[in-house]
Design a protein around this motif. Sequence first.
Motif, PDB file in Angstrom:
ATOM      1  N   ASP A   1       6.347 -19.795   7.655  1.00  0.00           N
ATOM      2  CA  ASP A   1       7.302 -18.711   7.886  1.00  0.00           C
ATOM      3  C   ASP A   1       6.977 -17.819   6.573  1.00  0.00           C
ATOM      4  OD1 ASP A   1       8.531 -18.752  10.311  1.00  0.00           O
ATOM      5  OD2 ASP A   1      10.331 -19.320   9.489  1.00  0.00           O
ATOM      6  N   ASP A   2       6.977 -18.658   5.658  1.00  0.00           N
ATOM      7  CA  ASP A   2       6.351 -18.078   4.230  1.00  0.00           C
ATOM      8  C   ASP A   2       4.990 -17.397   4.296  1.00  0.00           C
ATOM      9  OD1 ASP A   2       9.110 -18.088   3.056  1.00  0.00           O
ATOM     10  OD2 ASP A   2       8.373 -19.830   1.767  1.00  0.00           O
ATOM     11  N   THR A   3       4.180 -18.304   4.731  1.00  0.00           N
ATOM     12  CA  THR A   3       2.568 -18.124   4.567  1.00  0.00           C
ATOM     13  C   THR A   3       2.486 -16.886   5.571  1.00  0.00           C
ATOM     14  OG1 THR A   3       2.049 -20.521   4.576  1.00  0.00           O
ATOM     15  CG2 THR A   3       0.403 -19.030   5.273  1.00  0.00           C
ATOM     16  N   ARG A   4       3.050 -16.769   6.755  1.00  0.00           N
ATOM     17  CA  ARG A   4       3.158 -15.577   7.471  1.00  0.00           C
ATOM     18  C   ARG A   4       3.303 -14.360   7.026  1.00  0.00           C
ATOM     19  NH1 ARG A   4       5.926 -12.724  11.461  1.00  0.00           N
ATOM     20  NH2 ARG A   4       4.508 -11.785  13.297  1.00  0.00           N
ATOM     21  N   SER A   5       4.688 -14.764   5.953  1.00  0.00           N
ATOM     22  CA  SER A   5       5.042 -13.194   5.224  1.00  0.00           C
ATOM     23  C   SER A   5       4.142 -12.967   4.293  1.00  0.00           C
ATOM     24  CB  SER A   5       6.490 -13.640   4.550  1.00  0.00           C
ATOM     25  OG  SER A   5       7.369 -14.241   5.359  1.00  0.00           O
ATOM     26  N   ILE A   6       3.327 -13.699   3.751  1.00  0.00           N
ATOM     27  CA  ILE A   6       2.285 -13.105   2.786  1.00  0.00           C
ATOM     28  C   ILE A   6       1.504 -12.365   3.531  1.00  0.00           C
ATOM     29  CG2 ILE A   6       0.362 -13.704   1.362  1.00  0.00           C
ATOM     30  CD1 ILE A   6       1.977 -16.296   0.712  1.00  0.00           C
ATOM     31  N   GLY A   7       1.024 -12.746   4.801  1.00  0.00           N
ATOM     32  CA  GLY A   7      -0.114 -12.208   5.786  1.00  0.00           C
ATOM     33  C   GLY A   7       0.516 -10.703   6.187  1.00  0.00           C
ATOM     34  N   ILE A   8       1.936 -10.708   6.401  1.00  0.00           N
ATOM     35  CA  ILE A   8       2.404  -9.153   6.632  1.00  0.00           C
ATOM     36  C   ILE A   8       2.540  -8.489   5.640  1.00  0.00           C
ATOM     37  CG2 ILE A   8       4.606  -8.156   7.314  1.00  0.00           C
ATOM     38  CD1 ILE A   8       5.495 -10.637   8.843  1.00  0.00           C
ATOM     39  N   LEU A   9       2.655  -8.957   4.269  1.00  0.00           N
ATOM     40  CA  LEU A   9       2.407  -8.090   3.263  1.00  0.00           C
ATOM     41  C   LEU A   9       1.080  -7.571   2.816  1.00  0.00           C
ATOM     42  CD1 LEU A   9       4.653 -10.161   0.536  1.00  0.00           C
ATOM     43  CD2 LEU A   9       5.136  -7.786   1.822  1.00  0.00           C
ATOM     44  N   LEU A  10       0.245  -8.411   3.075  1.00  0.00           N
ATOM     45  CA  LEU A  10      -1.309  -8.131   2.745  1.00  0.00           C
ATOM     46  C   LEU A  10      -1.996  -6.945   4.197  1.00  0.00           C
ATOM     47  CD1 LEU A  10      -2.882 -11.529   1.954  1.00  0.00           C
ATOM     48  CD2 LEU A  10      -2.411  -9.619   0.528  1.00  0.00           C
ATOM     49  N   TYR A  11      -1.295  -7.310   5.218  1.00  0.00           N
ATOM     50  CA  TYR A  11      -1.515  -6.230   6.216  1.00  0.00           C
ATOM     51  C   TYR A  11      -1.285  -4.980   5.750  1.00  0.00           C
ATOM     52  CZ  TYR A  11      -1.630  -3.791  10.397  1.00  0.00           C
ATOM     53  OH  TYR A  11      -1.823  -2.800  11.500  1.00  0.00           O
ATOM     54  N   GLN A  12      -0.032  -4.733   5.205  1.00  0.00           N
ATOM     55  CA  GLN A  12       0.580  -3.487   4.991  1.00  0.00           C
ATOM     56  C   GLN A  12      -0.303  -2.658   4.124  1.00  0.00           C
ATOM     57  OE1 GLN A  12       5.120  -3.308   4.682  1.00  0.00           O
ATOM     58  NE2 GLN A  12       4.742  -5.663   4.939  1.00  0.00           N
ATOM     59  N   LEU A  13      -0.912  -3.621   2.981  1.00  0.00           N
ATOM     60  CA  LEU A  13      -1.618  -2.944   1.897  1.00  0.00           C
ATOM     61  C   LEU A  13      -3.225  -2.760   2.448  1.00  0.00           C
ATOM     62  CD1 LEU A  13      -0.767  -5.399  -1.106  1.00  0.00           C
ATOM     63  CD2 LEU A  13      -0.374  -3.009  -0.709  1.00  0.00           C
ATOM     64  N   LEU A  14      -3.603  -3.277   3.720  1.00  0.00           N
ATOM     65  CA  LEU A  14      -4.783  -3.290   4.197  1.00  0.00           C
ATOM     66  C   LEU A  14      -4.914  -2.203   5.328  1.00  0.00           C
ATOM     67  CD1 LEU A  14      -5.986  -6.819   3.723  1.00  0.00           C
ATOM     68  CD2 LEU A  14      -6.876  -5.043   2.353  1.00  0.00           C
ATOM     69  N   SER A  15      -3.788  -1.963   5.922  1.00  0.00           N
ATOM     70  CA  SER A  15      -3.694  -1.133   7.160  1.00  0.00           C
ATOM     71  C   SER A  15      -4.129   0.171   7.074  1.00  0.00           C
ATOM     72  CB  SER A  15      -2.472  -1.328   7.705  1.00  0.00           C
ATOM     73  OG  SER A  15      -1.311  -0.660   7.063  1.00  0.00           O
ATOM     74  N   GLY A  16      -4.592   0.853   8.205  1.00  0.00           N
ATOM     75  CA  GLY A  16      -4.855   2.122   8.076  1.00  0.00           C
ATOM     76  C   GLY A  16      -3.528   2.930   8.167  1.00  0.00           C
ATOM     77  N   ARG A  17      -3.199   3.875   7.334  1.00  0.00           N
ATOM     78  CA  ARG A  17      -2.027   4.605   7.105  1.00  0.00           C
ATOM     79  C   ARG A  17      -2.080   6.058   6.738  1.00  0.00           C
ATOM     80  NH1 ARG A  17      -2.495   0.686   3.120  1.00  0.00           N
ATOM     81  NH2 ARG A  17      -2.442   1.731   0.825  1.00  0.00           N
ATOM     82  N   PRO A  18      -0.936   6.944   6.771  1.00  0.00           N
ATOM     83  CA  PRO A  18      -1.328   8.407   6.531  1.00  0.00           C
ATOM     84  C   PRO A  18      -1.203   8.242   4.961  1.00  0.00           C
ATOM     85  CG  PRO A  18       0.641   7.951   8.097  1.00  0.00           C
ATOM     86  CD  PRO A  18      -0.043   6.589   7.892  1.00  0.00           C
ATOM     87  N   GLN A  19      -1.814   9.412   4.390  1.00  0.00           N
ATOM     88  CA  GLN A  19      -2.046   9.418   2.941  1.00  0.00           C
ATOM     89  C   GLN A  19      -0.463   9.620   2.246  1.00  0.00           C
ATOM     90  OE1 GLN A  19      -4.993   9.524   1.322  1.00  0.00           O
ATOM     91  NE2 GLN A  19      -4.465   9.990  -0.792  1.00  0.00           N
ATOM     92  N   GLY A  20      -0.278   9.001   1.288  1.00  0.00           N
ATOM     93  CA  GLY A  20       1.084   9.286   0.680  1.00  0.00           C
ATOM     94  C   GLY A  20       2.137   8.154   1.282  1.00  0.00           C
ATOM     95  N   ALA A  21       1.890   7.532   2.193  1.00  0.00           N
ATOM     96  CA  ALA A  21       2.757   6.648   2.784  1.00  0.00           C
ATOM     97  C   ALA A  21       3.203   5.675   1.784  1.00  0.00           C
ATOM     98  CB  ALA A  21       2.359   5.885   3.959  1.00  0.00           C
ATOM     99  N   THR A  22       4.708   5.314   1.718  1.00  0.00           N
ATOM    100  CA  THR A  22       5.184   4.373   1.003  1.00  0.00           C
ATOM    101  C   THR A  22       5.970   3.245   1.578  1.00  0.00           C
ATOM    102  OG1 THR A  22       7.233   5.652   0.979  1.00  0.00           O
ATOM    103  CG2 THR A  22       5.885   6.329  -0.974  1.00  0.00           C
ATOM    104  N   SER A  23       5.532   3.379   2.838  1.00  0.00           N
ATOM    105  CA  SER A  23       6.054   2.008   3.751  1.00  0.00           C
ATOM    106  C   SER A  23       5.355   1.778   4.915  1.00  0.00           C
ATOM    107  CB  SER A  23       7.492   1.865   4.170  1.00  0.00           C
ATOM    108  OG  SER A  23       7.756   3.201   5.067  1.00  0.00           O
ATOM    109  N   VAL A  24       5.208   0.734   5.405  1.00  0.00           N
ATOM    110  CA  VAL A  24       4.183   0.660   6.770  1.00  0.00           C
ATOM    111  C   VAL A  24       5.041  -0.018   7.785  1.00  0.00           C
ATOM    112  CG1 VAL A  24       2.242  -0.603   7.802  1.00  0.00           C
ATOM    113  CG2 VAL A  24       2.121   0.118   5.476  1.00  0.00           C
TER     114      VAL A  24
END
Length: 394
Positions: A194-217
């Motif tokens: 579960d902890d390892t998957r949590s790291i993956g979720i955090l990294l995905y949020q940083l690497l994902s395509g998102r609108p300019q200025g977004a503060t959350s994913v």
Amino acid sequence: MQNLEGLMVETGRVIQRRYLLQHLVKQGQVCVVYQGFDQVLQRIVAIKVVPAEQVSTYRAALRLTSQFSHPNIIGVYDVIPESDGLYIVQEHVEGEDFAALLLSQPTIYQIADMGRQICQALMYANTSSRKVCHGDLTPSSILRDRRGAIRVSNFALPSDLTYFNGWSVVGGDGVALADSETPWGQMSELRLADDTRSIGILLYQLLSGRPQGATSVEPPSDGRLRFHRNVPPELCDIVARALIRQHPQRFETPDALYAELKAIADALEPYEPVTSFKSEDVMKPHQMLPTGGTGKLSAASVMVSQERAQSGLLSHYRPDAGLAVSDAPGRVAEATSSDPQLVNPSFPDQAYGYTPMAQSAPRRVNMPVLIVAGLLLFALFFVIGYFLAQMFLH
């Protein structure tokens, strides 16, 4: 989210005749955090105010983590029980929270390095002498200090089920937590996963395509992974293996994820010119300088990338798709390439934006030319010597 009005403390108050409350930093779901000043040691601290109904939970977490001392973990200095709750005095960290990290748009190298540092914090907690899992690794647990070091907090606390339920649609088979039975903070194989998957979720949020200025994913409603166009497929694969529970090469421990993230972070680390050389600084034959872009990729890393592509480990990324989209191992969804925030991965070599440096062939010595040049030099010196002898003899 519970009402935190009762936790608001008047600034200027001094706790235990030592800690001065200076100003409010943030209101979390359970606690309120203030900046304070330790009047004995003359240093700035963070003071977390825990409500009375949560005191037993936080005391249990503190018993498990009281001896923690690691550069990637926020330290706890003092614990003060009061009639209105518990005051936890922590190390004060100047830096960026997760929302600020999203806004700052860190480089691919920085994101891989952040993931590596988070793994290091969890690996420290997971050692045989500690056997502690995090359990609540969410954006609110992450800070990056002014030197670029990731600092992790909130170990051994109850999981934020709202957060993990939301992300269960992304490779989680609809399951928020694989282990919700083991007491918070205690280690089990499923809790490590579960902890390892949590790291993956955090990294995905940083690497994902998102609108300019977004503060959350927010979790994608269709459960498919969509990465920014600049993310190397190699790193997309690492995140997918952390996130997708049914992935055949899934990471189940922070140690396994750390090894992969370290390799890619080392490969992408920005090149810094060396101003002075020692004998040990000379590059060995297998070392390579960057070929362009913002980082460097070793020959070994390129070979690994090629081997993975050939072996099918990147099978859920199509070379002709408009973006990297994956909802399960081996399954790919088509998408248009018109969205500038989405990636267009293709492989092998040029897929990652790096090209291995061509090694020049060794130069051959032309022996006939060398012999002729030697004879000409001999004749020249012979003629000069003859004329000099004639001059001195006469």
